[in-house]
Scaffold this motif. Sequence first.
Motif, short mmCIF file in Angstrom:
data_model
loop_
_atom_site.label_atom_id
_atom_site.label_comp_id
_atom_site.label_asym_id
_atom_site.label_seq_id
_atom_site.Cartn_x
_atom_site.Cartn_y
_atom_site.Cartn_z
N ALA A 136 0.78 -1.27 -0.14
CA ALA A 136 -0.01 -0.07 0.00
C ALA A 136 0.80 1.12 0.24
O ALA A 136 0.46 2.16 -0.54
N ALA A 137 1.99 1.46 0.63
CA ALA A 137 2.87 2.32 0.73
C ALA A 137 3.67 2.74 -0.72
O ALA A 137 3.59 3.74 -1.11
N ARG A 138 3.77 1.55 -1.37
CA ARG A 138 4.40 1.64 -2.67
C ARG A 138 3.26 2.27 -3.63
O ARG A 138 3.62 3.16 -4.51
N TYR A 139 2.15 1.68 -3.53
CA TYR A 139 0.98 2.21 -4.41
C TYR A 139 0.70 3.77 -4.09
O TYR A 139 0.60 4.74 -4.85
N LEU A 140 1.00 4.18 -2.79
CA LEU A 140 0.56 5.33 -2.49
C LEU A 140 1.54 6.43 -3.04
O LEU A 140 1.26 7.42 -3.74
N LEU A 141 2.74 6.05 -2.93
CA LEU A 141 4.00 6.94 -3.53
C LEU A 141 3.68 6.84 -5.18
O LEU A 141 3.82 7.91 -5.58
N LEU A 142 3.62 5.82 -5.73
CA LEU A 142 3.45 5.75 -7.11
C LEU A 142 2.07 6.71 -7.68
O LEU A 142 2.38 7.55 -8.51
N TYR A 143 0.99 6.40 -7.02
CA TYR A 143 -0.09 7.16 -7.39
C TYR A 143 0.08 8.72 -6.97
O TYR A 143 -0.25 9.69 -7.68
#
Length: 473
Positions: A136-143
């Motif tokens: 989720a942290a990776r999706y957060l930064l990507l988005y």
Amino acid sequence: MSRVRSRHPDDFSLLCFTAGELEESENAVILNHVDECGRCLIALTEIRRVDSGLRPTKGRTPAGTSEADDLPPGDPFRARPVRSFKSGHVSKELANQALESSQRGAMEVEALLGASAGRAEELQRFLGRLSFADPAARYLLLYGLEEAGRRLTDTPARFLRLAEEALVRLAQERPPSPPSDAEVLVPLSTLIGQAHLLAGQGANWTGELEKAKRHFEDAYRSLRWESDADEIRIALTEYSDSQRRSFAGSPPEGVVLARRARETFDRFGLEDYSARARVVEGIGLSLLGKDEEALEYFRSALPVFEAHGLWANSVSVVNDLGFCLARLGRLAEARREFSRALKKVSRERHPSLLAFTRYGLARVLFFGEDYAGAAKSFSQAAGLFQELEQNGDVLAANLWEIESWARSGDSARARHRLEIFRAILGRTPALDAFIVQQLQDALSGRDPDLERIGELRERAETALRERFDARTG
């Protein structure tokens, strides 16, 4: 009864649909359903993102490689990253995890963007709290990085800082071996590539072209072509660097990369991005002296932007149209285009775009020999650039204003503006005092040397650009 005939198809059904493992009738049911159901469309999009990265794609070759010879040997963009073919199939559990994690990450995007608007310490604390063991942290930064790219024209310096701080945070991470679920879903290389891409785009907007060059090259090296989404990011990097190359004095290379990117956007049906690439092609052609041809590129993009509600892009392409028309001597038509653009720009929502539109209008007025009008518009643009802390653009607009007042016959006002310019340089040393003294000499007397003033303004602009880039790059 088929499972896809229920009210909402489950994730496994969507996965089978993505893999082409359903019957034709079941495919039709899902297609009809996602056309009307936003929830399932989001789920399908996320499952496609994961599945495309884990299944081999046969018969695919990089787009645009036929023009590689038009880029110099050793150019990092001469050949695209090699397509990585992966075997295996995504499990239902991993697909469910991707959907759940992406939804959790998306919920925090505005918080990340909000932190980027505050003090540097606030953004650093926010990024420092992220655990990249959690997908989720990776999706957060990507988005967050992707959304910042969409809002870039509002405050480019702010989002350039976000990208640079993200790169600092990502430098602390190492890909786990063997790859964790988080690494499979959102590889660190993708996050690093996206951060470099945003940093390059931000530096393009702030005029730091050498910094932009470094970031785009690093983005191109970081991105791995393992999915359709990655190929699109690669095309976006090519598109963005094509802008930089055109403005940095290499428009033929800019045209090559813009066309390569457009081939990818066309293949994926990304009409708005294809239009953006056409605009960049047009800019390159215009800089090569092919303004009539460039006009057609700009005009073909304008209805696409308006149909998609992309008003910032619409205003920007009108700006490009105005420049072309001015160079072709169609000044009245150019003024109308800029007037149309200014009516669509909001100072609150798009201050940077407004500043560049004002600057563009001033250039058109200057070319049309309405020097007093040009001077006033340059002054307005300089004020807007000052609010945005784009110091190089402030000083360049000041120089044009000085020359405009001199050419209008108001030498006293030109000398007054030069004194203000000298005072600004005292606070922000960025130009050799000798050039300023030469400008003062050219402005002295009853008949200022207008040709000399124009030559000195060009020299000063070049020196400002070089020194500003060296200081901030």
